[in-house]
Motif scaffolding. Structure first.
Motif, PDB file in Angstrom:
ATOM      1  N   PHE A 105       0.837  -1.134   0.038  1.00  0.00           N
ATOM      2  CA  PHE A 105      -0.022   0.026  -0.092  1.00  0.00           C
ATOM      3  C   PHE A 105       0.855   1.220  -0.086  1.00  0.00           C
ATOM      4  O   PHE A 105       0.679   2.117  -0.583  1.00  0.00           O
ATOM      5  N   ASP A 106       1.656   1.265   0.815  1.00  0.00           N
ATOM      6  CA  ASP A 106       2.671   2.621   0.845  1.00  0.00           C
ATOM      7  C   ASP A 106       3.628   2.856  -0.260  1.00  0.00           C
ATOM      8  O   ASP A 106       3.888   3.743  -0.593  1.00  0.00           O
ATOM      9  N   ARG A 107       3.985   1.851  -0.949  1.00  0.00           N
ATOM     10  CA  ARG A 107       4.782   1.910  -1.993  1.00  0.00           C
ATOM     11  C   ARG A 107       4.117   2.407  -3.483  1.00  0.00           C
ATOM     12  O   ARG A 107       4.758   2.453  -4.483  1.00  0.00           O
ATOM     13  N   MET A 108       2.574   2.097  -3.388  1.00  0.00           N
ATOM     14  CA  MET A 108       1.811   2.676  -4.447  1.00  0.00           C
ATOM     15  C   MET A 108       1.969   4.118  -4.593  1.00  0.00           C
ATOM     16  O   MET A 108       1.823   4.801  -3.725  1.00  0.00           O
ATOM     17  N   PRO A 109       2.291   4.752  -5.828  1.00  0.00           N
ATOM     18  CA  PRO A 109       2.346   6.072  -6.148  1.00  0.00           C
ATOM     19  C   PRO A 109       1.101   6.659  -6.090  1.00  0.00           C
ATOM     20  O   PRO A 109       0.824   8.085  -5.847  1.00  0.00           O
ATOM     21  N   GLU A 110       0.170   5.872  -6.398  1.00  0.00           N
ATOM     22  CA  GLU A 110      -1.446   6.314  -6.428  1.00  0.00           C
ATOM     23  C   GLU A 110      -2.286   5.625  -5.668  1.00  0.00           C
ATOM     24  O   GLU A 110      -2.224   4.188  -6.075  1.00  0.00           O
ATOM     25  N   HIS A 111      -3.572   5.680  -5.036  1.00  0.00           N
ATOM     26  CA  HIS A 111      -4.572   5.066  -4.616  1.00  0.00           C
ATOM     27  C   HIS A 111      -5.690   5.297  -5.141  1.00  0.00           C
ATOM     28  O   HIS A 111      -5.944   6.397  -5.389  1.00  0.00           O
TER      29      HIS A 111
END
Length: 720
Positions: free
Chosen positions: A403-409
């Motif tokens: 989750f934290d490494r995703m550039p966009e959510h």
């Protein structure tokens, strides 16, 4: 190649061919030649290299080509914005958009569609208004994108519909198709029909007809869906494979297996069943409507040249039926051996299968394959499925890392993480993420509120739960049966049984078996026998062949020592042929799954497991553990000796699995056990003490939630 000048017509022809065929090798060679020999840079050619890399999904090369463009024009910006948006890097796309000296309507359309795909209503509408204020010629594509962005707000859709009529954009087929689709998805079928009927026959395209067929299916009007299909045939409207697939989608939405089989028979007569799109629709229908996974496989094998879409549908069909999850993984490997490269959909389906199996080792292998593949590391759908998989396998740490490494959510990303925290009893983290979701202007969905309400219920946050439930109406989200069940559970767990019963009485529809089950569980936990009996009888009326109400009611009578009543419930159960599902627990050690049932003697190490368990039980008794004999009495009645009762408590499936895990893994290593039923109360208490004396973290996932036992406590905090 080196002898071709980049100014030659043959050079440009080769470049266009590379783009059309996504020929990255030739394209890179042409780019190298261009960079080596170019004295006067060509913006035209630079744009085509950006387009080439974008189509070949090489975003880093596309960005590099853009940065090497001496004089980027609007087309240069728009091409890269589209590439960034496709890879879900919407923030980067917007930052690039802000650098355009004079953005055109294509620039706005591209970015609005990017936000619409994420479900981000506010920024999409802001851009829509900005385009209008800039005196740009807002077209049908702009309005269609805005409607898509407002897909969950019927009020905004109606406003945009009015704008379409007043501005003359209502003549655009794409606008009407968007209105038709989203009216239907929000439950407004009459409005969808009105849009369809008001469209001129010469304006309606195949998408219009297909969308209306699907709309009827979504509203369980299958006869009208088939009738509309027949009208298409009468009017000689072009029927393509997507139309046939739309009819199958309508039948699937209806759960109309019989109608699907009749349609299948028609396909067999004209040979359409061998078309990959139609075959995919049939497999989807059979897998979702109880047609049998074996029939799905037969359909698949009849198509001698399955494409990637058909492979994905087969993998999805397996993963939707949990008992066939291993076949989903096997098909995923078969697909690669057949020469097809997995795409986003392939990975999402196979990761879902790993979730069903609760196999951390297989999940991590698939994750490693995602990293090695050409799927961009920021692909939202794949990362969302990884978050859900790690959460379901009891690994919140890795779920949060993804989750934290995703550039966009997007909304699904937040839903997956909020739901993971809720299942693990981490209500604070669930509510914190929910608040961040609101602050980032991501619109919560119906699923979001199920996760948030569940988190509140499992942590005793009654006030927060009520506020969230009230918030749904402000966001125009109609509460469904599952939301009410969460509220009943929330109130019941907190001991507010009267309020929970009042909510049931004032609900706009029947609470259903889930609602009565929630109230029944709460009444059992708080010892309210009269209310429990009432809830159990309502539950039994709805699902007379479900063992759960019988078992809970039997346990309530056993706790009160009312053995005759308990015997009467069990006699009724036998007379109706209802059988309680046997308790089963399993644990994965060294990539092998070990399964245990109560009083199990089949495991090759069962003797050693019993001996180890005896030692551990003696240790925890010294630490204060007292066996809760009620959990055996509930099962056996009041006529067995105390020694036998205690022995049977010690041989529960989850205790055997935990004992095996402790003796088969390294000291200090956490273990994960899964159970097909609710965890036994005595086992729950015992595992607290075992985690204390062994200094191990023990996680048990039952049918309701995760219980993480550590240092003598449980993550559920008693709310289970």
């Amino acid at each position: 190649m080196n002898q071709i000048s980049w100014t030659n017509r043959s050079f440009r022809t080769l470049l266009k061919s590379s783009i059309a065929h996504k020929d990255l090798f030739t394209g890179k060679a042409l780019h190298a030649l261009y960079l080596k020999s170019a004295v006067h840079p060509s913006t035209y050619l630079s744009n085509h290299f950006i387009l080439l890399y974008s189509k070949c999904r090489r975003l880093s090369l596309a960005c590099a080509a853009f940065n090497l463009t001496a004089y980027p024009n609007v087309f240069s910006f728009n091409t890269l914005i589209a590439a960034l948006a496709k890879e879900a890097r919407v923030s980067d796309a917007h930052a690039l958009f802000d650098r355009i000296p004079e953005p055109d309507i294509v620039s706005y359309n591209t970015l609005i569609f990017a936000y619409a795909d994420r479900g981000d209503t506010a920024p999409a509408l802001s851009l829509f208004d900005e385009a209008r204020r800039s005196n740009l010629a807002v077209d049908g594509f702009t309005l269609s994108a805005a409607i898509t962005a407002c897909s969950r707000s019927i009020g905004l859709i109606r406003l945009l519909h009015c704008f379409a009529v007043s501005s003359g954009l209502g003549a655009y087929t794409s606008v009407n198709n968007s209105l038709l689709t989203y009216y239907s998805k929000n439950g407004f079928l009459p409005e969808a029909k009105q849009v369809f009927n008001e469209m001129d026959d010469g304006l309606r395209d195949e998408v219009s007809w297909n969308s209306m067929i699907v709309a009827y299916g979504q509203h369980r009007e299958g006869a009208k869906a088939i009738s509309l299909f027949e009208e298409m045939l009468k009017r000689d409207v072009y029927v393509d494979m997507y139309t046939l697939a739309s009819v199958l989608t309508a039948l699937t939405c209806l759960g109309d297996l019989s109608g699907g089989r009749q349609f299948h028979a028609k396909f067999l007569k004209n040979g359409h069943n061998r078309n990959c799109h139609v075959c995919s629709g049939l497999i989807d229908l059979y897998s979702k409507c109880g047609g049998g996974v074996l029939n799905c496989r037969k359909l698949f094998e009849e198509n001698h040249e399955p494409d990637a879409i058909l492979w994905n549908t087969m993998i999805s069909g397996y993963s939707q039926n949990e008992e066939f999850s291993e076949e989903a993984i096997h098909s995923f490997l078969e697909m690669q051996r057949a020469g097809h490269r997995p795409d986003d959909c392939s990975f999402v389906c196979v990761i879902s299968a790993c979730s069903n199996l609760s196999s951390p080792s297989q999940g991590k292998q698939i994750h490693a394959l995602v990293i090695k593949s050409d799927i961009p590391s920021n692909r939202v759908s794949v990362n969302n499925s990884l978050i859900a998989m790690y959460s379901k396998c009891g690994n919140l740490l890795d779920a949060r890392r993804v989750f934290d490494r995703m550039p966009e959510h997007n909304t699904v990303s937040l839903n997956s993480m909020i739901g993971g925290y809720a299942q693990h009893g981490r209500g604070d983290d669930s509510l914190l993420l929910f608040q961040q979701m609101l602050e980032s202007h991501l619109t919560p969905s119906s699923i979001t509120f199920i996760s948030v309400l569940s988190a509140c219920a499992h942590t005793g946050r009654v006030l927060e739960g009520k506020k969230c439930f009230e918030m749904m109406s402000r966001l125009e989200i109609e509460p469904e049966a599952e939301h009410y069940s969460c509220m009943i559970d929330l109130l019941g767990r907190a001991g507010n049984l009267d309020e929970a019963e009042k909510l049931i009485e004032t609900m706009p529809f029947s609470p259903g078996s889930i609602g009565w089950a929630a109230l029944l569980g709460a009444c059992r936990n708080h010892g309210n026998m009269d209310a429990a009996i009432n809830a159990a009888h309502h539950f039994l009326e709805l699902v007379p062949l479900n063992a759960t109400p019988y078992v809970i009611l039997s346990n309530i009578y056993a706790t009160a020592g009312r053995w005759q009543d308990m015997a009467a419930v069990r006699r009724l159960m036998r007379d109706r042929g209802v059988r309680k599902k046997p308790g089963c627990s399993w644990i994965e050690v060294d990539r092998r799954t070990h399964v245990f049932v109560a009083d199990d003697a089949s495991h090759t190490m069962i003797k050693e497991i019993h001996e180890y368990l005896e030692v551990v039980l003696e240790k925890i008794k010294g630490a204060g553990y007292v066996p809760d004999l009620r959990w055996a009495l509930m099962k056996e009645g009041g006529d067995i000796g105390l020694r036998d009762i205690e022995m049977r408590l010690g041989h529960h499936s989850e205790k055997l699995a935990v004992a095996f895990g402790l003796m088969s893994t390294r000291e200090g290593e956490p273990i994960l056990v899964l159970k097909n039923l609710r965890i036994c109360g005595d086992c729950h208490n015992a595992f607290k003490f075992i985690s204390l004396v062994t200094k191990r973290e023990i996680t048990v996932r039952d049918t309701h939630r995760f219980h993480c036992f550590n240092a003598g406590g449980c993550s559920c905090g008693g709310y289970w």
